[in-house]
Design a protein around this motif. Structure first.
Motif, PDB file in Angstrom:
ATOM      1  N   ALA A 276      27.822 100.933   3.874  1.00  9.58           N
ATOM      2  CA  ALA A 276      29.155 100.470   3.485  1.00  9.58           C
ATOM      3  C   ALA A 276      29.157  98.970   3.236  1.00  9.58           C
ATOM      4  CB  ALA A 276      30.164 100.829   4.575  1.00  9.58           C
ATOM      5  N   LEU A 277      28.447  98.221   4.077  1.00  7.50           N
ATOM      6  CA  LEU A 277      28.388  96.775   3.889  1.00  7.50           C
ATOM      7  C   LEU A 277      27.662  96.427   2.597  1.00  7.50           C
ATOM      8  CD1 LEU A 277      28.972  93.961   4.922  1.00  7.50           C
ATOM      9  CD2 LEU A 277      26.898  94.083   6.311  1.00  7.50           C
ATOM     10  N   GLU A 278      26.567  97.122   2.310  1.00  6.12           N
ATOM     11  CA  GLU A 278      25.831  96.888   1.066  1.00  6.12           C
ATOM     12  C   GLU A 278      26.736  97.107  -0.145  1.00  6.12           C
ATOM     13  OE1 GLU A 278      22.494  96.294  -1.573  1.00  6.12           O
ATOM     14  OE2 GLU A 278      22.836  95.797   0.532  1.00  6.12           O
TER      15      GLU A 278
ATOM     16  N   LEU B  96      41.820  95.390   2.652  1.00  8.76           N
ATOM     17  CA  LEU B  96      41.610  95.281   4.095  1.00  8.76           C
ATOM     18  C   LEU B  96      41.172  96.635   4.637  1.00  8.76           C
ATOM     19  CD1 LEU B  96      44.889  93.309   4.945  1.00  8.76           C
ATOM     20  CD2 LEU B  96      42.682  92.383   4.207  1.00  8.76           C
ATOM     21  N   ALA B  97      40.098  96.642   5.426  1.00  9.31           N
ATOM     22  CA  ALA B  97      39.585  97.923   5.922  1.00  9.31           C
ATOM     23  C   ALA B  97      38.897  97.737   7.271  1.00  9.31           C
ATOM     24  CB  ALA B  97      38.594  98.527   4.928  1.00  9.31           C
ATOM     25  N   GLY B  98      39.138  98.687   8.154  1.00  9.43           N
ATOM     26  CA  GLY B  98      38.404  98.792   9.408  1.00  9.43           C
ATOM     27  C   GLY B  98      37.622 100.089   9.377  1.00  9.43           C
ATOM     28  N   LEU B  99      36.306 100.005   9.479  1.00  8.27           N
ATOM     29  CA  LEU B  99      35.446 101.178   9.330  1.00  8.27           C
ATOM     30  C   LEU B  99      34.726 101.487  10.634  1.00  8.27           C
ATOM     31  CD1 LEU B  99      33.764 100.206   5.934  1.00  8.27           C
ATOM     32  CD2 LEU B  99      35.896 101.475   6.269  1.00  8.27           C
ATOM     33  N   LEU B 100      34.598 102.775  10.951  1.00  4.06           N
ATOM     34  CA  LEU B 100      33.806 103.251  12.079  1.00  4.06           C
ATOM     35  C   LEU B 100      32.703 104.151  11.544  1.00  4.06           C
ATOM     36  CD1 LEU B 100      36.644 104.264  14.579  1.00  4.06           C
ATOM     37  CD2 LEU B 100      35.343 102.138  14.565  1.00  4.06           C
ATOM     38  N   GLY B 101      31.561 104.156  12.211  1.00  6.89           N
ATOM     39  CA  GLY B 101      30.496 105.040  11.760  1.00  6.89           C
ATOM     40  C   GLY B 101      29.181 104.753  12.444  1.00  6.89           C
ATOM     41  N   SER B 102      28.158 105.449  12.008  1.00 10.73           N
ATOM     42  CA  SER B 102      26.809 105.258  12.523  1.00 10.73           C
ATOM     43  C   SER B 102      26.219 103.983  11.915  1.00 10.73           C
ATOM     44  CB  SER B 102      25.928 106.452  12.170  1.00 10.73           C
ATOM     45  OG  SER B 102      25.753 106.527  10.759  1.00 10.73           O
ATOM     46  N   GLU B 103      25.074 103.557  12.447  1.00  6.71           N
ATOM     47  CA  GLU B 103      24.421 102.374  11.890  1.00  6.71           C
ATOM     48  C   GLU B 103      24.106 102.573  10.415  1.00  6.71           C
ATOM     49  OE1 GLU B 103      21.948  99.757  14.883  1.00  6.71           O
ATOM     50  OE2 GLU B 103      21.191 101.819  14.931  1.00  6.71           O
ATOM     51  N   GLY B 104      23.588 103.744  10.065  1.00  2.65           N
ATOM     52  CA  GLY B 104      23.260 104.006   8.676  1.00  2.65           C
ATOM     53  C   GLY B 104      24.473 103.945   7.774  1.00  2.65           C
ATOM     54  N   GLU B 105      25.580 104.516   8.223  1.00  2.00           N
ATOM     55  CA  GLU B 105      26.807 104.503   7.430  1.00  2.00           C
ATOM     56  C   GLU B 105      27.354 103.095   7.265  1.00  2.00           C
ATOM     57  OE1 GLU B 105      28.527 108.945   8.620  1.00  2.00           O
ATOM     58  OE2 GLU B 105      28.944 107.196   9.906  1.00  2.00           O
TER      59      GLU B 105
ATOM     60  N   LEU C 228      16.940  97.827   9.637  1.00  2.00           N
ATOM     61  CA  LEU C 228      15.528  98.053   9.926  1.00  2.00           C
ATOM     62  C   LEU C 228      15.323  99.263  10.821  1.00  2.00           C
ATOM     63  CD1 LEU C 228      14.328  94.364  10.458  1.00  2.00           C
ATOM     64  CD2 LEU C 228      14.039  95.817   8.437  1.00  2.00           C
ATOM     65  N   ARG C 229      16.215  99.465  11.781  1.00  2.00           N
ATOM     66  CA  ARG C 229      16.111 100.656  12.625  1.00  2.00           C
ATOM     67  C   ARG C 229      16.287 101.923  11.800  1.00  2.00           C
ATOM     68  NH1 ARG C 229      18.659  97.493  17.041  1.00  2.00           N
ATOM     69  NH2 ARG C 229      20.685  97.949  16.112  1.00  2.00           N
ATOM     70  N   GLU C 230      17.089 101.833  10.749  1.00  2.00           N
ATOM     71  CA  GLU C 230      17.316 102.981   9.869  1.00  2.00           C
ATOM     72  C   GLU C 230      16.250 103.102   8.790  1.00  2.00           C
ATOM     73  OE1 GLU C 230      19.930 105.356   9.908  1.00  2.00           O
ATOM     74  OE2 GLU C 230      20.152 104.546  11.948  1.00  2.00           O
ATOM     75  N   ARG C 231      15.287 102.183   8.789  1.00  2.00           N
ATOM     76  CA  ARG C 231      14.231 102.144   7.768  1.00  2.00           C
ATOM     77  C   ARG C 231      14.827 102.003   6.367  1.00  2.00           C
ATOM     78  NH1 ARG C 231      12.418 101.634  12.188  1.00  2.00           N
ATOM     79  NH2 ARG C 231      10.686 102.821  13.111  1.00  2.00           N
ATOM     80  N   ARG C 232      15.884 101.169   6.266  1.00  2.00           N
ATOM     81  CA  ARG C 232      16.521 100.940   4.981  1.00  2.00           C
ATOM     82  C   ARG C 232      15.991  99.637   4.398  1.00  2.00           C
ATOM     83  NH1 ARG C 232      21.149 103.673   3.525  1.00  2.00           N
ATOM     84  NH2 ARG C 232      20.640 102.672   1.542  1.00  2.00           N
TER      85      ARG C 232
END
Length: 262
Positions: A60-62, A47-56, A89-93
């Motif tokens: 993490a989801l990947e 179980l985890a709750g994560l905070l971060g930027s869109e790129g992060e 897509l905004r991160e060009r990933r």
């Protein structure tokens, strides 16, 4: 089981009438994840709750999508998956194959179980919110915050409350999936055993104190004695099967030979 992905709408896209902003205007700021796996006769949870930027968050989801067979969400096909795809897509990933596969998953496939669709039998007119279903079944949900409050909490720096909120939503979605699976298979053990193990996991993990309502709720109190009875019954059946197997093997052994137990 993938949890909800609350997002922070950009201020320029805030509707003046107070309605929910269009999904493309949302920016993810947190990710709630609840992973369950049955090992032998015990359920293991991450179980985890994560905070971060869109790129992060997309990274993490990947990473976590690599460890699951079925992603469970509530309206994930209509909101969470498109929001995370647009964030990538905004991160060009363009190097996230698991997120891409999840965002493009077939509606009736086995890789994404969207409970909003399953509980409404794929009828949009019968859909309800996660909180409404959980309330009727007895699952705690949205006790720390509401989805519409996330943007304001983020601006106020209330990051701990956001983390608790997304994790709570993920766990509620996981429990709701157990409910659906048990009813679908007409087997209450598919709910009682994982829920009892989840309650014990929460109780013995101090860092999960915010999730104690799941261990103490009426549904968990109903499930735990049933899970115990099922475990005892399964243990007795295993012992009886082992004794029967040993007796059958002994019938074919020459006199004086002692069987080796493995």
């Amino acid at each position: 089981s993938g949890g909800c992905v609350p997002a922070q709408p950009s201020s320029a896209a805030q509707p003046t009438d107070g309605s929910f902003p269009p999904w493309p205007t949302h920016r993810p700021v947190a990710l709630g994840l609840a992973r369950a796996e049955q090992v032998d006769s015990e359920w293991i949870f991450e179980l985890a709750g994560l905070l971060g930027s869109e790129g992060e968050l997309v990274a993490a989801l990947e990473e976590r999508l690599a460890t699951v067979r079925t992603v469970t969400s509530y309206n994930g096909r209509g909101f969470d998956a498109p929001v995370m795809r647009l964030a990538a897509l905004r991160e060009r990933r363009f190097d996230l194959p698991r997120l891409a596969a999840h965002a493009h998953a077939q509606r009736f496939g086995a890789t994404h179980a969207d409970l909003a669709e399953l509980f409404s039998s794929y009828n949009a007119a019968r859909r309800s919110g996660l909180a409404d279903l959980c309330r009727e079944i007895g699952i705690p949900v949205k006790t720390s915050a509401q989805g519409g409050e996330v943007a304001e909490l983020w601006r106020a720096g209330e990051h701990a409350r956001i983390r608790d909120y997304v994790l709570e939503d993920a766990v509620a979605t996981l429990v709701l999936f157990f409910v659906w699976a048990a009813h679908r298979a007409a087997d209450e053990a598919l709910l009682t055993q994982p829920l009892a193990d989840l309650a014990r996991h929460i109780e013995r993990t101090p860092a999960l104190a915010s999730l104690r309502p799941f261990a103490d709720c009426e549904l968990a109190r109903w499930a735990r004695p049933r899970a115990l009875r099922a475990s005892i019954k399964a243990a007795v059946e295993r012992a009886e099967a082992r004794a029967k197997r040993d007796a059958e093997q002994a019938m074919f052994l020459p006199s004086g030979v002692v069987p080796i137990r493995r």
